[in-house]
Scaffold this motif. Structure first.
Motif, PDB file in Angstrom:
ATOM      1  N   ILE A   1       0.846  -1.197   0.000  1.00 41.36           N
ATOM      2  CA  ILE A   1       0.000   0.000   0.000  1.00 41.36           C
ATOM      3  C   ILE A   1       0.879   1.243   0.000  1.00 41.36           C
ATOM      4  N   LEU A   2       0.592   2.176  -0.905  1.00 43.12           N
ATOM      5  CA  LEU A   2       1.336   3.423  -0.969  1.00 43.12           C
ATOM      6  C   LEU A   2       0.472   4.582  -0.492  1.00 43.12           C
ATOM      7  N   LYS A   3       1.068   5.429   0.343  1.00 44.02           N
ATOM      8  CA  LYS A   3       0.402   6.677   0.723  1.00 44.02           C
ATOM      9  C   LYS A   3       1.107   7.801  -0.035  1.00 44.02           C
ATOM     10  N   VAL A   4       0.368   8.497  -0.870  1.00 38.35           N
ATOM     11  CA  VAL A   4       0.956   9.467  -1.787  1.00 38.35           C
ATOM     12  C   VAL A   4       0.590  10.881  -1.353  1.00 38.35           C
ATOM     13  N   LYS A   5       1.623  11.705  -1.204  1.00 36.94           N
ATOM     14  CA  LYS A   5       1.423  13.105  -0.841  1.00 36.94           C
ATOM     15  C   LYS A   5       1.073  13.913  -2.088  1.00 36.94           C
ATOM     16  N   LEU A   6      -0.059  14.625  -2.012  1.00 41.71           N
ATOM     17  CA  LEU A   6      -0.483  15.530  -3.086  1.00 41.71           C
ATOM     18  C   LEU A   6      -0.784  16.903  -2.489  1.00 41.71           C
ATOM     19  N   GLY A   7      -1.384  17.770  -3.292  1.00 38.52           N
ATOM     20  CA  GLY A   7      -1.790  19.082  -2.786  1.00 38.52           C
ATOM     21  C   GLY A   7      -1.155  20.250  -3.499  1.00 38.52           C
ATOM     22  N   LEU A   8      -0.309  19.965  -4.505  1.00 34.66           N
ATOM     23  CA  LEU A   8       0.299  21.033  -5.290  1.00 34.66           C
ATOM     24  C   LEU A   8      -0.162  20.921  -6.744  1.00 34.66           C
ATOM     25  N   GLU A   9       0.511  21.629  -7.628  1.00 27.83           N
ATOM     26  CA  GLU A   9       0.032  21.718  -9.009  1.00 27.83           C
ATOM     27  C   GLU A   9       0.298  20.452  -9.828  1.00 27.83           C
ATOM     28  N   ASN A  10       1.160  19.578  -9.347  1.00 28.94           N
ATOM     29  CA  ASN A  10       1.528  18.405 -10.145  1.00 28.94           C
ATOM     30  C   ASN A  10       0.859  17.118  -9.660  1.00 28.94           C
ATOM     31  N   ASP A  11      -0.328  17.226  -9.078  1.00 30.52           N
ATOM     32  CA  ASP A  11      -1.025  16.058  -8.527  1.00 30.52           C
ATOM     33  C   ASP A  11      -1.238  14.956  -9.560  1.00 30.52           C
ATOM     34  N   GLU A  12      -1.810  15.316 -10.702  1.00 25.85           N
ATOM     35  CA  GLU A  12      -2.112  14.301 -11.719  1.00 25.85           C
ATOM     36  C   GLU A  12      -0.837  13.669 -12.259  1.00 25.85           C
ATOM     37  N   GLU A  13       0.194  14.462 -12.416  1.00 29.14           N
ATOM     38  CA  GLU A  13       1.467  13.940 -12.910  1.00 29.14           C
ATOM     39  C   GLU A  13       2.019  12.874 -11.959  1.00 29.14           C
ATOM     40  N   ILE A  14       1.906  13.120 -10.658  1.00 34.42           N
ATOM     41  CA  ILE A  14       2.407  12.172  -9.663  1.00 34.42           C
ATOM     42  C   ILE A  14       1.649  10.852  -9.742  1.00 34.42           C
ATOM     43  N   ILE A  15       0.327  10.929  -9.768  1.00 30.90           N
ATOM     44  CA  ILE A  15      -0.480   9.704  -9.802  1.00 30.90           C
ATOM     45  C   ILE A  15      -0.267   8.945 -11.105  1.00 30.90           C
ATOM     46  N   LYS A  16      -0.220   9.651 -12.216  1.00 36.85           N
ATOM     47  CA  LYS A  16       0.009   8.984 -13.504  1.00 36.85           C
ATOM     48  C   LYS A  16       1.377   8.309 -13.541  1.00 36.85           C
ATOM     49  N   THR A  17       2.369   8.940 -12.935  1.00 40.28           N
ATOM     50  CA  THR A  17       3.708   8.353 -12.865  1.00 40.28           C
ATOM     51  C   THR A  17       3.681   7.046 -12.078  1.00 40.28           C
ATOM     52  N   ILE A  18       2.978   7.067 -10.945  1.00 44.92           N
ATOM     53  CA  ILE A  18       2.884   5.865 -10.108  1.00 44.92           C
ATOM     54  C   ILE A  18       2.117   4.760 -10.833  1.00 44.92           C
ATOM     55  N   ARG A  19       1.039   5.132 -11.496  1.00 48.25           N
ATOM     56  CA  ARG A  19       0.216   4.137 -12.184  1.00 48.25           C
ATOM     57  C   ARG A  19       0.936   3.537 -13.405  1.00 48.25           C
ATOM     58  N   LYS A  20       1.980   4.200 -13.877  1.00 48.25           N
ATOM     59  CA  LYS A  20       2.771   3.628 -14.965  1.00 48.25           C
ATOM     60  C   LYS A  20       3.559   2.412 -14.510  1.00 48.25           C
TER      61      LYS A  20
ATOM     62  N   ILE B   1      -3.536   2.688  -3.514  1.00 49.79           N
ATOM     63  CA  ILE B   1      -3.012   4.026  -3.211  1.00 49.79           C
ATOM     64  C   ILE B   1      -3.956   4.738  -2.248  1.00 49.79           C
ATOM     65  N   ARG B   2      -3.354   5.378  -1.264  1.00 42.74           N
ATOM     66  CA  ARG B   2      -4.074   6.300  -0.396  1.00 42.74           C
ATOM     67  C   ARG B   2      -3.452   7.675  -0.588  1.00 42.74           C
ATOM     68  N   VAL B   3      -4.273   8.713  -0.588  1.00 44.85           N
ATOM     69  CA  VAL B   3      -3.784  10.056  -0.894  1.00 44.85           C
ATOM     70  C   VAL B   3      -3.920  10.967   0.320  1.00 44.85           C
ATOM     71  N   ASP B   4      -2.881  11.772   0.547  1.00 47.41           N
ATOM     72  CA  ASP B   4      -2.913  12.788   1.602  1.00 47.41           C
ATOM     73  C   ASP B   4      -2.588  14.131   0.973  1.00 47.41           C
ATOM     74  N   ALA B   5      -3.559  15.048   1.008  1.00 43.83           N
ATOM     75  CA  ALA B   5      -3.361  16.364   0.392  1.00 43.83           C
ATOM     76  C   ALA B   5      -2.852  17.404   1.379  1.00 43.83           C
ATOM     77  N   ASN B   6      -2.765  17.084   2.665  1.00 48.89           N
ATOM     78  CA  ASN B   6      -2.234  18.010   3.667  1.00 48.89           C
ATOM     79  C   ASN B   6      -2.797  19.426   3.544  1.00 48.89           C
ATOM     80  N   GLU B   7      -4.135  19.531   3.413  1.00 47.58           N
ATOM     81  CA  GLU B   7      -4.851  20.820   3.356  1.00 47.58           C
ATOM     82  C   GLU B   7      -4.584  21.606   2.074  1.00 47.58           C
ATOM     83  N   GLY B   8      -4.046  20.918   1.045  1.00 51.67           N
ATOM     84  CA  GLY B   8      -3.552  21.631  -0.119  1.00 51.67           C
ATOM     85  C   GLY B   8      -4.587  22.190  -1.074  1.00 51.67           C
TER      86      GLY B   8
END
Length: 338
Positions: free
Chosen positions: A150-169, A175-182
């Motif tokens: 299980i991966l916990k992925v930090k998001l909340g900035l402008e490159n959110d989709e890029e990060i997830i697409k990179t991981i899904r490649k 995946i669990r996502v943490d946006a940290n109030e972003g």
């Protein structure tokens, strides 16, 4: 009882970036409480998000006088006194709480999970955190985390989709996502979460600022995956108000003052039919193992702070294929290395 403490710099394997900034190391305060020749270990990992630093932890600990207590088993009285010294200072209080529980466990010659009546076979699988980074670094981090399901992925900035697409490649892991109030606007949060649902994300943690419950409630009514509270779930008194906007809470020993209060928060959340997650800061095996001792009580675990560092001063809970493995050593069951 005698209280001692020292500072220690935990060095990270990779720079760790979230919406609030980036770091390459984390200073903690390692605590010892001694009684009749037996030593209990604790840890405070302070976060500026909650108004703490190594200096505030040290200043608080200077004001703690445990010599007035003759019996370490009077945990309620001792920790009520510690909590009353000053408001806030949650990680400093957690460090005392953890050391006291470790001490009592050693005096009883039993691991904490047994004292609490828990089944160590029911520990959850911990997620492994992937911080915000460039695509090539994200890809490398995911490959390094091969053993964690299980991966916990930090998001909340402008490159959110890029990060997830990179991981899904490179992986189809949960995946669990943490946006940290972003995500500041509810419409943005809604769009992001709906897109994340389609990427197989299990839940989203703290999508919006902690003080904006109404917007989170608006979003939750329109999405199909759970939303978990973190930054606005600090202590027990926060829990009753969160049910109107969140499906679950993330409890961290460092923000709730330790094991004693964490168990009260778990029971309260259960009474509200909410999911419960145990999280962490960047911590050594002392803080992580303390959380792991009560992890059979929760739905999700993100107890990987010690897995992200290179110089753990203690040896404690093990992880096998993501699952937290507790030992039968007394108290926390940690061994001092440094």
């Amino acid at each position: 009882m005698i209280l001692k403490y020292r500072t220690f710099e935990l060095k990270l394997k990779h720079p760790f970036k979230i919406t609030r900034g980036v770091r390459t190391s984390n200073w903690v305060v390692l605590i010892e409480i001694e009684h009749d020749g037996i030593v209990g270990y604790g840890e405070a990992s302070p976060s500026p998000r909650y108004g703490e630093s190594v200096e505030t932890v040290q200043n608080f600990l200077k004001s703690v006088d445990l010599s007035k207590f003759d019996d370490p088993f009077q945990i309620e009285d001792i920790l009520s006194y510690v909590d009353s010294i000053q408001p806030g200072n949650t990680s400093a209080k957690a460090g005392v709480d953890i050391a006291l529980h470790d001490l009592v466990g050693k005096m009883l010659n039993a691991p904490l999970y047994k004292i609490f009546g828990l089944n160590k076979e029911k520990t959850p699988i911990t997620s492994f955190t992937i911080g915000i980074d460039e695509p090539e670094v994200i890809e490398r981090k995911v490959k390094e985390a091969e053993e964690y399901p299980i991966l916990k992925v930090k998001l909340g900035l402008e490159n959110d989709e890029e990060i997830i697409k990179t991981i899904r490649k490179v992986t189809d892991k949960k995946i669990r996502v943490d946006a940290n109030e972003g995500w500041r606007a509810k419409e943005v949060a809604l769009e992001k979460i709906k897109w994340l649902q389609d990427q197989g994300v299990e839940f989203v943690e703290q999508p919006m600022p902690a003080n904006d419950l109404d917007s989170v409630a608006w979003v939750r009514d329109k999405v199909d995956i759970p939303i978990i509270a973190d930054e606005n779930c600090v202590r027990l008194w926060d829990v009753p108000n969160l049910g109107k906007a969140y499906d679950g809470i993330n409890i961290k020993l460092m923000k709730c003052t330790g094991i004693r209060e964490a168990m009260k928060m778990i029971n309260t959340a259960r009474a509200m039919n909410m999911k419960v997650m145990l999280g962490c800061m960047i911590e050594s095996s002392v803080g992580i193992t303390a959380g792991a001792q009560i992890s059979p009580l929760v739905d999700y675990a993100d107890l990987d702070g010690n897995l992200l560092i290179t110089n753990d001063p203690f040896e404690g809970v093990k992880v096998e294929n993501g699952k937290l493995i507790l030992s039968d050593e007394p108290g926390l069951g940690v061994k001092k290395l440094v």
